[in-house]
Each structure stands twice: as C-alpha cells, then as structure tokens.
Write a protein that holds these residues in place. Sequence first.
Motif, mmCIF file in Angstrom:
data_model
loop_
_atom_site.group_PDB
_atom_site.id
_atom_site.type_symbol
_atom_site.label_atom_id
_atom_site.label_comp_id
_atom_site.label_asym_id
_atom_site.label_seq_id
_atom_site.Cartn_x
_atom_site.Cartn_y
_atom_site.Cartn_z
ATOM 1 N N MET A 167 70.727 -10.916 34.581
ATOM 2 C CA MET A 167 71.435 -11.056 35.729
ATOM 3 C C MET A 167 70.647 -11.402 36.718
ATOM 4 O O MET A 167 69.540 -11.248 37.268
ATOM 5 N N ASN A 168 71.385 -12.171 37.815
ATOM 6 C CA ASN A 168 70.913 -13.340 39.052
ATOM 7 C C ASN A 168 70.146 -11.537 39.322
ATOM 8 O O ASN A 168 71.336 -11.229 39.773
ATOM 9 N N PHE A 169 69.108 -12.303 40.706
ATOM 10 C CA PHE A 169 68.658 -11.012 41.093
ATOM 11 C C PHE A 169 69.640 -10.602 42.299
ATOM 12 O O PHE A 169 69.479 -9.489 42.593
ATOM 13 N N TRP A 170 70.251 -11.332 43.000
ATOM 14 C CA TRP A 170 70.718 -11.576 44.077
ATOM 15 C C TRP A 170 71.743 -11.147 44.091
ATOM 16 O O TRP A 170 72.195 -9.602 44.452
ATOM 17 N N LEU A 171 72.502 -11.351 43.127
ATOM 18 C CA LEU A 171 74.294 -10.610 42.836
ATOM 19 C C LEU A 171 73.061 -9.086 42.609
ATOM 20 O O LEU A 171 74.185 -8.042 43.207
ATOM 21 N N GLU A 172 72.500 -8.938 42.153
ATOM 22 C CA GLU A 172 72.195 -7.596 41.148
ATOM 23 C C GLU A 172 72.314 -6.651 42.645
ATOM 24 O O GLU A 172 72.538 -5.079 42.488
ATOM 25 N N LEU A 173 70.833 -6.742 43.204
ATOM 26 C CA LEU A 173 70.972 -6.684 44.614
ATOM 27 C C LEU A 173 71.726 -6.069 45.226
ATOM 28 O O LEU A 173 71.915 -4.739 45.694
ATOM 29 N N ILE A 174 73.012 -7.194 45.053
ATOM 30 C CA ILE A 174 74.109 -6.809 45.833
ATOM 31 C C ILE A 174 75.216 -5.999 45.427
ATOM 32 O O ILE A 174 75.498 -4.934 46.627
ATOM 33 N N ILE A 175 74.836 -5.917 44.509
ATOM 34 C CA ILE A 175 76.112 -5.044 43.319
ATOM 35 C C ILE A 175 75.630 -3.375 43.648
ATOM 36 O O ILE A 175 76.223 -2.460 44.229
ATOM 37 N N LYS A 176 73.917 -3.932 43.782
ATOM 38 C CA LYS A 176 73.097 -2.058 44.008
ATOM 39 C C LYS A 176 73.451 -1.308 44.965
ATOM 40 O O LYS A 176 73.768 -0.214 45.734
ATOM 41 N N LEU A 177 73.468 -2.478 46.287
ATOM 42 C CA LEU A 177 73.308 -2.405 47.716
ATOM 43 C C LEU A 177 74.672 -1.602 47.767
ATOM 44 O O LEU A 177 74.584 -0.344 48.912
ATOM 45 N N VAL A 178 75.808 -2.334 47.756
ATOM 46 C CA VAL A 178 76.601 -1.858 48.048
ATOM 47 C C VAL A 178 77.008 -0.502 46.982
ATOM 48 O O VAL A 178 77.886 0.975 47.532
ATOM 49 N N ALA A 179 76.962 -0.144 45.749
ATOM 50 C CA ALA A 179 77.156 1.252 44.850
ATOM 51 C C ALA A 179 76.061 2.685 45.939
ATOM 52 O O ALA A 179 77.065 2.999 46.147
ATOM 53 N N ILE A 180 75.526 1.658 46.141
ATOM 54 C CA ILE A 180 74.832 3.025 46.813
ATOM 55 C C ILE A 180 75.294 3.508 47.928
ATOM 56 O O ILE A 180 75.465 4.339 49.005
ATOM 57 N N LEU A 181 75.256 2.637 49.152
ATOM 58 C CA LEU A 181 76.020 2.981 50.131
ATOM 59 C C LEU A 181 77.153 3.790 49.758
ATOM 60 O O LEU A 181 77.258 4.251 50.708
ATOM 61 N N GLY A 182 78.243 3.048 49.137
ATOM 62 C CA GLY A 182 79.550 3.537 48.610
ATOM 63 C C GLY A 182 79.024 5.475 48.094
ATOM 64 O O GLY A 182 79.742 6.324 48.630
ATOM 65 N N PHE A 183 77.869 5.496 47.262
ATOM 66 C CA PHE A 183 77.747 6.807 46.813
ATOM 67 C C PHE A 183 76.815 7.028 48.152
ATOM 68 O O PHE A 183 77.788 8.615 48.167
ATOM 69 N N VAL A 184 76.844 6.777 49.039
ATOM 70 C CA VAL A 184 75.954 8.095 50.236
ATOM 71 C C VAL A 184 76.766 8.613 50.898
ATOM 72 O O VAL A 184 76.908 10.208 51.628
#
Lengths: 336, 127
Positions: free
Chosen positions: A1-18
């Motif tokens: 997967m594209n590095f940036w796309l993956e990073l953004i998904i992770k950022l959103v997921a972690i922020l939502g989780f926190v």
Amino acid sequence: MNFWLELIIKLVAILGFVLTGALVVIYAELKAGSHMQGRIGPYYAGVRWGWAQPLADGLKFLQKEDLSPTGADRTIYGLAPYVVMMSTIAVFVVIPFGPDMVGRDLDLGIYFILAISSLSVLGILMAGWSSANKYSLMGGLRAAAQLIAYELPLVLAAAAVVVQAGTMSMNGIVLAQSETWFTVAGIDVAMPFLLKGQIISFIIFMIAVVAELSRIPFDMPIAESELTMGYLTEYSGIRFTMFFLGEYASMIAFSAIAATLFLGGYAAPGVPDGLANLVGPGVMLLKIALLVFVIIWIRWTWPRLREDQLQRLAWFWLIPIALANIAVVAIFKVVF
Amino acid sequence: MLNQYYGDYLTVALFIAVGAILVGGAVGASKLLAPKNPGGFKDVAYESGIEPVGGGWNQSHIRYYIFALMFLIFDVEAVFIFPWAITLDAFQAAGRGVFILVEMFLFILILLSGLLYAIRKGVLKWE
C-alpha cells in the motif's frame, strides 16, 4: 500500500481509538467507582445508564472561559497541555494490535516508549511553574519528584523483559511470548512473560504505572485536601480537559504496554497465524480493559500514601528489587 | 519509495504533530464557543479564597534538586542496561555469557553502593 495512505489511515485510527478509549475509560471510572462505593453514578445523561456523561462534560468544558492567572508565564502556561498530549499520543506509535496492526514497528520499541512518555514530566513541570500559584508550584515539584522516582522502577522492570526477550521491538516481544515454551502430550504450549518468571517485574511495573499516572494511592501531586488540585489548580475549561484526557489516554497507553510486555499482547492461545491481524485487536482490547479495570479498582479502594512514604517506596524498595530482578533474569537466561 | 529509516522518523513526527493538532483544535474550538469576559477577581491566583500573599514563585526545598541528581545517575544506568540486554544473546552464542554477566553485575553493584551511600547520607530523610 502507498506509504502516505497507510500512514494517514493509521493516524486517524489511533486518534479515534485514543479519544473514544479515553471517554470509555472515564465513563468506566465514574461507574465502577460509584458501584465500589455503593452509589449509582451518572444516571440521566444519554437516557440510559448515563452513558453520555463524559461527552456532556467535554462539551461543557468546551464552552467555559479559558482563564490564565495574572502573573502567569502565559506562553509556557499555554504550551504545557500540548507537551503532555504530544508525548501521550506518540507512545501509541509502537503499540502493536496485531502483527501488521501497528503504527510503526520501531526497532527501539519499548525504549522509545520509555523515552517519549517521560516527556510528560516536562509538561507537568511547565504547568506547575508557569501558573504563578503556590499550590501549582508545590504540586508541580512533587509531581516531578514522583514521576522521576517511579520512572526508574518502570524502566528497570521493562529492562528485565528485554533481557528475556532479547529484543526491544514491541512486535518482537510479543513473538517471543508466542514461541513454544514446552510441549505437553503433543500440544505446543506458549506462555506470556508473566508466567515465565516475570511476575516480580509485572508487579513493579504496575505499581510504577499507577505512580506515573499520579493516581491514588500515589496522588500526592494533586492531593485535593492539601494542594487543591496541584499543578492543575489554575487550569480551567478546555486546557484542563486536555490534561484530563491526556491522563486517561496515558492510562490506556500504559495498560497496553503492560499487556504487551507481560500478558502476551495481541497473541491468544489457539489463534491461527492467518487470523492474527483480525483477532489481535480484540484480544489486545480485552487485555487493556482488564489492566485498566485493575488501575481503577486500586484507585477506589486504597488510601493515599504520604509524600515521604511514597519516595521511600520507590528508592528503598522498588529500585533495588528491580535491579536484583534484572540480575536474576539474566542469570536464568545465561546459565539455564 | 521512502526507506525504512526516514519512514520511522516521519511516522513518529506525524504522530507527535497529531497530538499538537488535537490540543490546538480543541483550544481553537473553545475560543469560538467560550465567552471572554476578562477582569474582576477571577484572574487572581487561587489561594483558598483569600487574596494571595506574596508572589507565586516561592523558594522550594533543596531535596527536589537532589532527587533530580539521583534520577540522572540511575537513568543513565538504565540507558546502559538496554544495549547490554540486547547483546546478551550474541555474547552467549560466542560462549562468553558468564563474562558479560559478571561485567554487568559489577556495574550494577557500583551503582547500588551509590544508592546506599545516598541513603546513609540521609538524602531520603524527610523532616
């Protein structure tokens, strides 16, 4: 997967989780604490069980005037919640929720966590110093002294795990716990580190975690009966909420770290390798919830330690025991 | 595309940035929603409801400084323990496990004697 796309998904997921995680833990604390004391707790908000209470609190805080006392160092006063929140969110980079469900599997892993989480001491000291309030200053100094004293047992207990695992990567530590330890009747048995001789490290680690969170019985820095609210005395409105949210977020973070180091992380017995990414987050959430409950339970059932008792516990007992524990773990590793 | 090394740094930097954005967004939203009526006595430092006596920055006890010094010593020690823990496997494979074990014990013992000295000196006494 594209590095940036993956990073953004992770950022959103972690922020939502926190954020959702912090709200859930706040609600759990209100409810669990009430029931432990024979009360009902929040009841009306959100029609049933008062589930919307943390949300309502947050919205109300948002509408409150953001005061800063005259004579305060406004720049530092404003920056303190940023420092606390930044260090808390950064911890989640390396916490694995599955073999691939991790922000970034840094080689430094646990070392990175210990380094970045201690930055919050700086934020607390900034808050205490910049408020130009006697309670805040005393609370800030006490908090700093406490956080650095309990930082050491925390680090040393984690070091004992690193000795046994031979790696600092969080994923590597989970893998070391899902290795076959022994075979009984043809069944391969894997054990988490808690059951592989790290029970002392686990106890020291959890005591240090409660102290790092400045929660009862280690809440001398914000002891209401003598320091009003410690370093948070002058904070109001949204900045106070950010400290509050940060505290609960780091409660989740530290529980996740303890779950990874000692309870096997996302690994669970009987889960095939192909499903580890799917089942992993659920297993991890269960383990986090268990440890969070223990921390809440301790808070509502224990009296507060006095400042000198608190320091003596760290320097007299926890640090020497943690050092001896490292030695014992290393001896077992090399000799046997 | 990006190699491992820069990917690591970039991820950490962005996570830290998200922490800052979270607080910044919340403070910004509060600026829009919250009232702003400065003045009166609400900006005075809280001191149990009476007017504050003297300034907010008082002298504090020297013991906090000594705690900070002791922390520094032991934290540096912890920094050395981690690489030792990682290389333990390699040394053991090379047949020098006991050697590196004894080396570390000497290091830990010296530091423990330092803690013992501090305790005997009464650094941790609280009067």
